[in-house]
Design a protein around this motif. Structure first.
Motif, mmCIF file in Angstrom:
data_model
loop_
_atom_site.group_PDB
_atom_site.id
_atom_site.type_symbol
_atom_site.label_atom_id
_atom_site.label_comp_id
_atom_site.label_asym_id
_atom_site.label_seq_id
_atom_site.Cartn_x
_atom_site.Cartn_y
_atom_site.Cartn_z
ATOM 1 N N ARG A 27 19.947 -3.117 8.571
ATOM 2 C CA ARG A 27 18.877 -2.191 8.201
ATOM 3 C C ARG A 27 18.444 -1.341 9.395
ATOM 4 N N ALA A 28 18.329 -1.971 10.570
ATOM 5 C CA ALA A 28 17.904 -1.239 11.771
ATOM 6 C C ALA A 28 18.943 -0.175 12.151
ATOM 7 N N ALA A 29 20.205 -0.523 12.050
ATOM 8 C CA ALA A 29 21.261 0.446 12.358
ATOM 9 C C ALA A 29 21.203 1.630 11.401
ATOM 10 N N LYS A 30 21.007 1.346 10.129
ATOM 11 C CA LYS A 30 20.920 2.413 9.127
ATOM 12 C C LYS A 30 19.702 3.304 9.401
ATOM 13 N N ALA A 31 18.572 2.690 9.724
ATOM 14 C CA ALA A 31 17.360 3.456 10.035
ATOM 15 C C ALA A 31 17.574 4.313 11.282
ATOM 16 N N PHE A 32 18.193 3.752 12.313
ATOM 17 C CA PHE A 32 18.398 4.495 13.547
ATOM 18 C C PHE A 32 19.363 5.651 13.339
ATOM 19 N N GLU A 33 20.360 5.472 12.501
ATOM 20 C CA GLU A 33 21.265 6.586 12.173
ATOM 21 C C GLU A 33 20.503 7.717 11.508
ATOM 22 N N PHE A 34 19.596 7.381 10.605
ATOM 23 C CA PHE A 34 18.778 8.405 9.947
ATOM 24 C C PHE A 34 17.872 9.102 10.964
ATOM 25 N N LEU A 35 17.235 8.335 11.829
ATOM 26 C CA LEU A 35 16.296 8.896 12.809
ATOM 27 C C LEU A 35 16.977 9.781 13.852
ATOM 28 N N THR A 36 18.288 9.667 13.965
ATOM 29 C CA THR A 36 19.025 10.477 14.944
ATOM 30 C C THR A 36 20.073 11.365 14.270
ATOM 31 N N ALA A 106 14.181 17.494 15.910
ATOM 32 C CA ALA A 106 13.295 16.328 15.980
ATOM 33 C C ALA A 106 14.086 15.032 15.819
ATOM 34 N N ARG A 107 15.176 15.079 15.069
ATOM 35 C CA ARG A 107 15.970 13.877 14.819
ATOM 36 C C ARG A 107 16.993 13.631 15.925
ATOM 37 N N ARG A 108 16.529 13.765 17.172
ATOM 38 C CA ARG A 108 17.333 13.484 18.359
ATOM 39 C C ARG A 108 16.424 12.829 19.392
ATOM 40 N N LEU A 109 17.004 12.152 20.353
ATOM 41 C CA LEU A 109 16.230 11.596 21.459
ATOM 42 C C LEU A 109 15.855 12.739 22.392
ATOM 43 N N GLN A 110 14.579 12.847 22.756
ATOM 44 C CA GLN A 110 14.158 13.943 23.616
ATOM 45 C C GLN A 110 12.701 13.817 24.007
ATOM 46 N N ILE A 111 12.258 14.789 24.781
ATOM 47 C CA ILE A 111 10.843 14.904 25.098
ATOM 48 C C ILE A 111 10.262 16.064 24.288
ATOM 49 N N GLN A 112 8.971 16.010 24.057
ATOM 50 C CA GLN A 112 8.331 17.022 23.212
ATOM 51 C C GLN A 112 8.483 18.425 23.779
ATOM 52 N N GLU A 113 8.420 18.551 25.093
ATOM 53 C CA GLU A 113 8.564 19.869 25.704
ATOM 54 C C GLU A 113 9.912 20.491 25.357
ATOM 55 N N GLY A 114 10.974 19.688 25.418
ATOM 56 C CA GLY A 114 12.306 20.181 25.081
ATOM 57 C C GLY A 114 12.431 20.528 23.610
ATOM 58 N N LEU A 115 11.833 19.711 22.762
ATOM 59 C CA LEU A 115 11.859 19.967 21.323
ATOM 60 C C LEU A 115 11.220 21.314 21.003
ATOM 61 N N THR A 116 10.086 21.583 21.609
ATOM 62 C CA THR A 116 9.371 22.845 21.378
ATOM 63 C C THR A 116 10.241 24.034 21.752
ATOM 64 N N THR A 117 10.870 23.948 22.906
ATOM 65 C CA THR A 117 11.723 25.033 23.394
ATOM 66 C C THR A 117 12.965 25.209 22.528
ATOM 67 N N GLN A 118 13.580 24.106 22.107
ATOM 68 C CA GLN A 118 14.781 24.197 21.269
ATOM 69 C C GLN A 118 14.475 24.899 19.948
ATOM 70 N N ILE A 119 13.366 24.549 19.334
ATOM 71 C CA ILE A 119 12.999 25.170 18.061
ATOM 72 C C ILE A 119 12.778 26.665 18.253
ATOM 73 N N ALA A 120 12.021 27.026 19.293
ATOM 74 C CA ALA A 120 11.729 28.450 19.543
ATOM 75 C C ALA A 120 13.008 29.235 19.812
ATOM 76 N N ASN A 121 13.851 28.727 20.685
ATOM 77 C CA ASN A 121 15.092 29.437 21.017
ATOM 78 C C ASN A 121 15.997 29.584 19.799
ATOM 79 N N THR A 122 16.075 28.544 18.985
ATOM 80 C CA THR A 122 16.922 28.607 17.794
ATOM 81 C C THR A 122 16.376 29.612 16.790
ATOM 82 N N MET A 123 15.061 29.605 16.577
ATOM 83 C CA MET A 123 14.457 30.590 15.658
ATOM 84 C C MET A 123 14.753 32.010 16.139
ATOM 85 N N MET A 124 14.658 32.232 17.433
ATOM 86 C CA MET A 124 14.927 33.565 17.992
ATOM 87 C C MET A 124 16.399 33.928 17.789
#
Length: 181
Positions: A27-36, A106-124
Motif C-alpha cells: 500500500r505504501a509503495a502504491k501511495a508513494f507512486e501516486f504522490l510522485t 507538485a507530485r515530485r520531491l522538491q522545495i516550495q520555492e522551486g515548485l513556484t518557479t517551475q509552475i510560473a516558467n511552464t505557464m509562460m
C-alpha cells in the motif's frame, strides 16, 4: 519499493508480518507512486493541445488550486494552495490545464520555492503570455510534526514574470484578486 518499505518497517522496530502491517509495504509503495507521479508525466501530455486562439487580453486568474507535495529534504508533505494568473497573448489555456500543471510539478520531491518557479516558467512557456504570476501558500509537515513543531506557520512564495514583474499595477491587481474577503 515494497521491499524498501518493509525494511523501513523493520528498522523502526516493527514486525512487517504482523496482522495490521502485512500489506502495508504494498500500500505504501502504491501511495508513494501516486504522490510522485509528476516524474512519469510531461507538460505536453498534461496540456494535451488545450491552447485556444483568443483575443482576450486581460488577466486570467485561477485561485485556490489545492496542492499536495513532498519536501525533498524530509519527504514529508507540504499542503496548501496555489494561485496562478496570466495575461494572454493571442491564446488561452484550458482551465483544467492550469491545475494540471500545478499537479505535474507538485507530485515530485522538491522545495516550495522551486515548485513556484517551475509552475510560473511552464505557464509562460506554454501560453507565451504577456506575463505570469504564481503564489503558493503552504503548511509544511516537516515544520509541524518534527523539528520546531510550529503548527500555525505558513510559507508563502511568489514568482512574477513579464508584466507581473515589470508593472506594479499588474502585480497589485493579481494580489487584490486573490485576497480572501
Amino acid at each position: 519499493m515494497e521491499k524498501a518499505f518493509a525494511e523501513i518497517i523493520k528498522q523502526i522496530g516493527e514486525n512487517p508480518d504482523r496482522d495490521g502491517l502485512i500489506d502495508t509495504p504494498k500500500r505504501a509503495a502504491k501511495a508513494f507512486e501516486f504522490l510522485t507521479e509528476g516524474y512519469r508525466r510531461d507538460v505536453d501530455q498534461v496540456v494535451n493541445g488545450a491552447l485556444f486562439e483568443s483575443d482576450f487580453n486581460e488577466m486570467v486568474v485561477v485561485s485556490g488550486i489545492e496542492l499536495y507535495s513532498l519536501c525533498e529534504h524530509h519527504m514529508l508533505p507540504f499542503i496548501g494552495q496555489c494561485h496562478v494568473a496570466y495575461i494572454p497573448n493571442g491564446k488561452v489555456l484550458g482551465l483544467s490545464k492550469v491545475a494540471r500543471i500545478v499537479d505535474l510539478y507538485a507530485r515530485r520531491l522538491q522545495i516550495q520555492e522551486g515548485l513556484t518557479t517551475q509552475i510560473a516558467n511552464t505557464m509562460m512557456d506554454v501560453t507565451n503570455a504577456e506575463g505570469v504570476g504564481v503564489i503558493i501558500e503552504a503548511r509544511h509537515m516537516c515544520m509541524m510534526m518534527r523539528g520546531v513543531e510550529k503548527q500555525n506557520s505558513v510559507m508563502r512564495t511568489s514568482a512574477m514574470l513579464g508584466a507581473f514583474k515589470e508593472n506594479q499595477a499588474t502585480r497589485n491587481e493579481f494580489l487584490s484578486l486573490i485576497r480572501k474577503p
